[in-house]
Design an enzyme around this catalytic site. Structure first.
Site, mmCIF file in Angstrom:
data_model
loop_
_atom_site.group_PDB
_atom_site.id
_atom_site.type_symbol
_atom_site.label_atom_id
_atom_site.label_comp_id
_atom_site.label_asym_id
_atom_site.label_seq_id
_atom_site.Cartn_x
_atom_site.Cartn_y
_atom_site.Cartn_z
ATOM 1 N N GLU A 1 7.804 33.451 -35.746
ATOM 2 C CA GLU A 1 8.621 32.600 -36.619
ATOM 3 C C GLU A 1 7.795 31.929 -37.716
ATOM 4 O O GLU A 1 8.315 31.615 -38.790
ATOM 5 C CB GLU A 1 9.368 31.548 -35.797
ATOM 6 C CG GLU A 1 10.454 32.104 -34.876
ATOM 7 C CD GLU A 1 9.918 32.569 -33.522
ATOM 8 O OE1 GLU A 1 8.677 32.592 -33.327
ATOM 9 O OE2 GLU A 1 10.738 32.910 -32.645
ATOM 10 N N PHE B 1 16.198 24.133 -19.626
ATOM 11 C CA PHE B 1 15.331 25.241 -20.042
ATOM 12 C C PHE B 1 15.212 25.290 -21.577
ATOM 13 O O PHE B 1 16.227 25.298 -22.264
ATOM 14 C CB PHE B 1 15.957 26.539 -19.501
ATOM 15 C CG PHE B 1 15.289 27.805 -19.955
ATOM 16 C CD1 PHE B 1 13.979 28.084 -19.598
ATOM 17 C CD2 PHE B 1 15.977 28.727 -20.740
ATOM 18 C CE1 PHE B 1 13.373 29.255 -20.007
ATOM 19 C CE2 PHE B 1 15.373 29.902 -21.153
ATOM 20 C CZ PHE B 1 14.065 30.169 -20.789
ATOM 21 N N GLN B 2 14.009 25.292 -22.099
ATOM 22 C CA GLN B 2 13.695 25.387 -23.535
ATOM 23 C C GLN B 2 14.149 24.173 -24.346
ATOM 24 O O GLN B 2 14.232 24.233 -25.566
ATOM 25 C CB GLN B 2 14.297 26.659 -24.156
ATOM 26 C CG GLN B 2 13.705 27.945 -23.584
ATOM 27 C CD GLN B 2 14.147 29.188 -24.317
ATOM 28 O OE1 GLN B 2 15.289 29.274 -24.755
ATOM 29 N NE2 GLN B 2 13.257 30.153 -24.438
ATOM 30 N N VAL C 1 -6.224 30.910 -46.624
ATOM 31 C CA VAL C 1 -7.119 29.749 -46.617
ATOM 32 C C VAL C 1 -8.431 30.187 -45.968
ATOM 33 O O VAL C 1 -8.436 30.873 -44.953
ATOM 34 C CB VAL C 1 -6.469 28.583 -45.847
ATOM 35 C CG1 VAL C 1 -7.478 27.501 -45.504
ATOM 36 C CG2 VAL C 1 -5.337 28.007 -46.673
ATOM 37 N N PHE D 1 -15.590 30.277 -44.012
ATOM 38 C CA PHE D 1 -15.417 29.006 -44.703
ATOM 39 C C PHE D 1 -15.877 27.847 -43.823
ATOM 40 O O PHE D 1 -16.507 26.893 -44.285
ATOM 41 C CB PHE D 1 -13.949 28.834 -45.103
ATOM 42 C CG PHE D 1 -13.730 27.820 -46.172
ATOM 43 C CD1 PHE D 1 -14.016 28.106 -47.492
ATOM 44 C CD2 PHE D 1 -13.226 26.561 -45.880
ATOM 45 C CE1 PHE D 1 -13.819 27.169 -48.493
ATOM 46 C CE2 PHE D 1 -13.029 25.614 -46.870
ATOM 47 C CZ PHE D 1 -13.320 25.920 -48.181
HETATM 48 C C1 LIG Z 1 -9.710 26.094 -48.984
HETATM 49 C C2 LIG Z 1 -9.109 25.353 -50.136
HETATM 50 C C3 LIG Z 1 -9.922 24.833 -51.119
HETATM 51 C C4 LIG Z 1 -9.373 24.193 -52.244
HETATM 52 N N1 LIG Z 1 -10.180 23.752 -53.244
HETATM 53 C C5 LIG Z 1 -9.640 23.321 -54.401
HETATM 54 C C6 LIG Z 1 -10.433 23.019 -55.534
HETATM 55 O O1 LIG Z 1 -11.662 23.077 -55.498
HETATM 56 N N2 LIG Z 1 -9.818 22.677 -56.682
HETATM 57 C C7 LIG Z 1 -8.444 22.596 -56.781
HETATM 58 O O2 LIG Z 1 -7.924 22.328 -57.851
HETATM 59 N N3 LIG Z 1 -7.681 22.811 -55.713
HETATM 60 C C8 LIG Z 1 -8.228 23.193 -54.540
HETATM 61 N N4 LIG Z 1 -7.427 23.479 -53.482
HETATM 62 C C9 LIG Z 1 -5.998 23.243 -53.622
HETATM 63 C C10 LIG Z 1 -5.669 21.756 -53.488
HETATM 64 O O3 LIG Z 1 -5.712 21.383 -52.134
HETATM 65 C C11 LIG Z 1 -4.287 21.455 -54.093
HETATM 66 O O4 LIG Z 1 -3.338 22.284 -53.485
HETATM 67 C C12 LIG Z 1 -4.227 21.686 -55.586
HETATM 68 O O5 LIG Z 1 -5.327 21.130 -56.244
HETATM 69 C C13 LIG Z 1 -2.959 21.070 -56.129
HETATM 70 O O6 LIG Z 1 -2.646 21.661 -57.320
HETATM 71 P P1 LIG Z 1 -1.533 21.001 -58.256
HETATM 72 O O7 LIG Z 1 -1.904 19.614 -58.532
HETATM 73 O O8 LIG Z 1 -1.359 21.945 -59.384
HETATM 74 O O9 LIG Z 1 -0.202 21.159 -57.382
HETATM 75 P P2 LIG Z 1 0.625 20.083 -56.540
HETATM 76 O O10 LIG Z 1 -0.233 19.388 -55.563
HETATM 77 O O11 LIG Z 1 1.790 20.816 -56.012
HETATM 78 O O12 LIG Z 1 1.086 19.012 -57.617
HETATM 79 C C14 LIG Z 1 2.018 19.296 -58.607
HETATM 80 C C15 LIG Z 1 2.526 17.972 -59.141
HETATM 81 O O13 LIG Z 1 3.347 18.233 -60.278
HETATM 82 C C16 LIG Z 1 4.568 17.522 -60.143
HETATM 83 N N5 LIG Z 1 5.558 18.291 -60.881
HETATM 84 C C17 LIG Z 1 6.149 19.453 -60.517
HETATM 85 N N6 LIG Z 1 6.936 19.902 -61.506
HETATM 86 C C18 LIG Z 1 6.844 19.010 -62.516
HETATM 87 C C19 LIG Z 1 7.386 18.941 -63.815
HETATM 88 N N7 LIG Z 1 8.208 19.880 -64.279
HETATM 89 N N8 LIG Z 1 7.061 17.888 -64.585
HETATM 90 C C20 LIG Z 1 6.242 16.902 -64.126
HETATM 91 N N9 LIG Z 1 5.695 16.926 -62.910
HETATM 92 C C21 LIG Z 1 5.972 17.979 -62.117
HETATM 93 C C22 LIG Z 1 4.800 17.390 -58.665
HETATM 94 O O14 LIG Z 1 5.633 16.300 -58.383
HETATM 95 C C23 LIG Z 1 3.375 17.214 -58.148
HETATM 96 O O15 LIG Z 1 3.001 15.857 -58.131
HETATM 97 C C24 LIG Z 1 -7.966 24.067 -52.338
HETATM 98 C C25 LIG Z 1 -7.156 24.546 -51.328
HETATM 99 C C26 LIG Z 1 -7.703 25.195 -50.234
HETATM 100 C C27 LIG Z 1 -6.794 25.742 -49.187
HETATM 101 C C1 LIG Z 2 -4.200 27.136 -38.723
HETATM 102 C C2 LIG Z 2 -5.593 26.743 -39.101
HETATM 103 N N1 LIG Z 2 -6.572 26.733 -38.183
HETATM 104 C C3 LIG Z 2 -7.842 26.401 -38.522
HETATM 105 C C4 LIG Z 2 -8.136 26.052 -39.809
HETATM 106 C C5 LIG Z 2 -9.574 25.679 -40.206
HETATM 107 N N2 LIG Z 2 -10.094 26.782 -41.047
HETATM 108 C C6 LIG Z 2 -10.069 26.747 -42.390
HETATM 109 S S1 LIG Z 2 -10.670 28.110 -43.091
HETATM 110 C C7 LIG Z 2 -11.032 28.798 -41.609
HETATM 111 C C8 LIG Z 2 -11.700 30.138 -41.507
HETATM 112 C C9 LIG Z 2 -10.921 31.246 -42.118
HETATM 113 O O1 LIG Z 2 -11.514 32.441 -41.710
HETATM 114 P P1 LIG Z 2 -11.138 33.838 -42.322
HETATM 115 O O2 LIG Z 2 -9.667 33.985 -42.451
HETATM 116 O O3 LIG Z 2 -11.840 34.889 -41.557
HETATM 117 O O4 LIG Z 2 -11.711 33.747 -43.793
HETATM 118 P P2 LIG Z 2 -13.248 33.570 -44.227
HETATM 119 O O5 LIG Z 2 -13.429 32.154 -44.574
HETATM 120 O O6 LIG Z 2 -14.101 34.047 -43.105
HETATM 121 O O7 LIG Z 2 -13.376 34.467 -45.398
HETATM 122 C C10 LIG Z 2 -10.675 27.935 -40.568
HETATM 123 C C11 LIG Z 2 -10.881 28.212 -39.123
HETATM 124 C C12 LIG Z 2 -7.070 26.039 -40.741
HETATM 125 N N3 LIG Z 2 -7.246 25.699 -42.005
HETATM 126 N N4 LIG Z 2 -5.817 26.419 -40.369
#
Ligand SMILES: Cc1cc2nc3c(=O)[nH]c(=O)nc-3n(C[C@H](O)[C@H](O)[C@H](O)COP(=O)(O)OP(=O)(O)OC[C@H]3O[C@@H](n4cnc5c(N)ncnc54)[C@H](O)[C@@H]3O)c2cc1C
Ligand SMILES: Cc1ncc(C[n+]2csc(CCOP(=O)(O)OP(=O)(O)O)c2C)c(N)n1
Length: 575
Positions: free
Chosen positions: A51, A113-114, A383, A468
């Site tokens: 799911e 159950f569930q 991620v 990561f």
């Molecule tokens: C492993 C990992 C590493 C990451 N590293 C980075 C990094 O180094 N740098 C980075 O940038 N991000 C990184 N991220 C992503 C980060 O966590 C955020 O998701 C991202 O920065 C948010 O982008 P955003 O502000 O564009 O989007 P959002 O967080 O979705 O924000 C969008 C905003 O715009 C507003 N909005 C939407 N539509 C409109 C509109 N029409 N007019 C006005 N406002 C509006 C919303 O209300 C919201 O506040 C990483 C994510 C992961 C998983």
């Molecule tokens: C559901 C969940 N569990 C654990 C984590 C912590 N976490 C972030 S990145 C990562 C490793 C991802 O490994 P992989 O998909 O093999 O990618 P890699 O970084 O090795 O390229 C983990 C365990 C998470 N973000 N989400």
């Protein structure tokens, strides 16, 4: 008065709201709905193996179409499996309806159950979450749920016991539900004037743009042109900002670029447009900060503001543009555009593949896929390091899309999101950047690709490690454990699931393999065996991240020499 079965009214209401498919796993509490779905022929049931996949797929569909998408789970464990994916949908603000079936109504409260309490369990990841306990609540509660998901752009959950779904109810026609309309919000005239005054007074303006810049490209370019400001993108904004953009200076943040980082740190005025960029240490210390967001509650929640405006980016920029002076001094802009070009050069130097040199650089894999992918491809990235490679090497062009679990940060998102994107656009190329950890976390749904004839292309960054996290551990100066993965033969696995598979170790073979996968008429998997210790380092290092690194290493990191740093870090730690 006409009577109909609740499940029939339910399905009719969904059809009238434009729902075309539901992702989920069946279970007896859902049987009544399934039967009506089968009879209606207007809604397709996309049966998946988990799911959580259903919720991610629905979220991806909602993201790429902007319209309501639906997922469903049976009672108790069936719908609990939706939760992580729904958190992702809710944090990404995409309209998703989740149908959570419930145990027989007469058993509620008996520890049956569930038995769970979906109306409580889903509270935190939804804007609306209600139990239908009486037939007279249908279709009203369902309509409120749909309207809430669309109007607030988030998740709505309807819990319904299987027996209630099978009862007769008085029929009424579905109400005209709110469509995915976007009312335009513009700040008042005096606020627009205040915005213009602050921007005209500023010397070095930097724009930080996010996902809220969707549809505002022209206004954004005009504003940056007048203000002579570099534009830094937040990751979710990339797909809307970074194309045809002479002001682009890349991302900031832990996986961003030093050009983006310094463009913000050296600005005297930061203009945040439609971004909720979460990391406080990357905001400037004492610049004037202005934020425009259509959600008032997001103003000032990441950094202290000098001006916060509730408004759509497009409308707000449209209103302020005529009031902006055309700045003459473009030194700030030029400096960071040049800086960005240098950073890009450095990144491209890392994305090379010498024939015979194994394991491959993951950057090379990302770059080759970028070059070979369709002009309007939809990408998703897991991620982990796949997010880094997608952020750095996938070129956005205004037609391509980029999906990830960027706000919720959950692993295993990419392949499930690819399922939703491919269902929504069967004719487009959909490419999943999967980690070996991410793919295997929801591995069962590899089978859904074949079952539903979805020609998704999966690129597995096969590094036999949760890289990561290994990187995080090293950056924190700890030796690390629990990150090793003993992988299966991904190609044999794919083939046994009826999926085309090819494994690449030698860079010389990569292009051929990716072309073969892209040309294959059906789902395909490329297992790219990549180096586990490629460093994707931050543009600046906090002291607590720097433990375990010496100064030379820090300097090298800031210069982008990732490989050297990781070698050094490893030998430091071993010593
Ligand atoms: C492993 C990992 C590493 C990451 N590293 C980075 C990094 O180094 N740098 C980075 O940038 N991000 C990184 N991220 C992503 C980060 O966590 C955020 O998701 C991202 O920065 C948010 O982008 P955003 O502000 O564009 O989007 P959002 O967080 O979705 O924000 C969008 C905003 O715009 C507003 N909005 C939407 N539509 C409109 C509109 N029409 N007019 C006005 N406002 C509006 C919303 O209300 C919201 O506040 C990483 C994510 C992961 C998983
Ligand atoms: C559901 C969940 N569990 C654990 C984590 C912590 N976490 C972030 S990145 C990562 C490793 C991802 O490994 P992989 O998909 O093999 O990618 P890699 O970084 O090795 O390229 C983990 C365990 C998470 N973000 N989400």
């Amino acid at each position: 008065m006409t009577q109909k079965i609740v499940a029939e009214i339910f399905v009719e209401t969904l059809i009238s709201a434009g729902v075309k498919r539901i992702y989920g796993v069946v279970g007896d509490s859902l049987n009544g709905l399934l039967e009506e779905i089968r009879k209606s022929k207007n809604i397709e049931w996309i049966g998946v193996r988990h799911e959580e996949t259903a919720a991610f797929a629905a979220g991806a569909q909602a993201h790429v179409t902007g319209e309501l998408a639906v997922c469903a789970g049976s009672c108790g464990p069936g719908n609990m499996h939706l939760i992580n994916g729904l958190y992702d949908c809710h944090r990404s603000r995409v309209p998703v309806l989740a149908i959570a079936a419930q145990i027989p109504s007469e058993e509620i409260g008996s520890g049956y159950f569930q038995e769970t309490r979906p109306e409580q369990l889903f509270r935190d990841c939804s804007d609306y979450c209600e139990l239908i306990s009486q037939t007279t609540q249908v279709p009203r509660v369902l309509e409120i749920a749909i309207q809430t998901a669309l109007a607030k752009r988030g998740v709505a959950v309807v819990a319904i016991p299987g027996d209630v779904a099978l009862r007769k109810a008085t029929y009424r026609k579905p109400s005209a539900t709110v469509k995915a309309a976007r009312p335009v919000v513009q700040p008042a005239d005096d606020e627009i004037k205040e915005l213009a005054t602050l921007l005209n007074k500023a010397k070095n303006v930097t724009i930080l743009g996010g996902a809220g810049c969707a549809g505002a490209h022209a206004e954004l370019m005009d504003a940056a042109g007048k203000l002579k400001s570099p534009i830094v993108s937040a990751l979710r904004g990339r797909e809307h900002i970074q194309y045809s953009n002479p002001y682009d200076v890349g991302l900031t943040g832990l996986i961003g670029f030093s050009s983006g980082y310094h463009a913000i740190k050296e600005a005297d005025t930061l203009l945040m447009l439609g971004t909720d960029f979460p990391y406080p240490q990357f905001y400037p210390e004492d610049a004037t900060v202005i934020q425009v967001d259509h959600r008032g509650e997001h103003l000032g929640r990441r950094t202290r503001l000098d001006l916060g405006l509730i408004g759509d980016v497009k409308a707000t920029l449209g209103a302020v543009l005529p009031l902006l002076d055309d700045k003459k001094d473009d030194a700030h802009l030029k400096k960071f555009v040049h800086h960005y070009q240098e950073v890009r050069k450095g990144l491209n130097e890392l994305a090379v593949g010498q024939p015979g040199r194994k394991p491959m650089h993951p950057q090379y894999v990302a770059k080759i896929v970028d070059e070979l992918a369709a002009d309007d491809a939809i990408f998703s990235c897991d991620v982990g390091t796949p997010t880094v490679w997608a952020a750095r090497y996938l070129t956005m062009n205004g037609k391509r899309r980029l999906l990830g679990s960027f706000n919720h940060g959950s692993m295993a998102n990419a392949m499930p999101q690819a399922i939703g994107a491919q269902c929504a656009f069967p004719g487009r190329q959909v490419v999943s950047f999967s980690g070996d950890g991410g793919l295997t976390m929801l591995l069962g749904d590899l089978l859904s690709l074949r079952q539903h004839k979805l020609p998704v292309k999966i690129v597995v960054f096969s590094n036999s490690v949760l890289a990561f996290v290994e990187l995080e551990m090293k950056a924190a100066g700890i030796l690390g454990s629990g990150t090793e993965l003993v992988n299966p033969d991904f190609v044999a696995l794919a083939q046994s699931a009826g999926i085309f598979g090819v494994r690449v170790e030698d860079p010389a073979e990569l292009t051929k393999a990716v072309i073969a996968a892209f040309q294959h008429d059906g789902p395909a998997l490329v297992e790219a065996v990549v180096n586990r210790s490629e460093l994707s380092m931050p543009p600046t290092i906090k002291l607590d991240q720097a433990v375990g690194f010496n100064l030379w290493a820090l300097k090298a990191v800031l210069n982008g020499r990732g490989d050297e740093v990781i070698d050094l870090a490893v030998s430091n730690l071993i010593r």
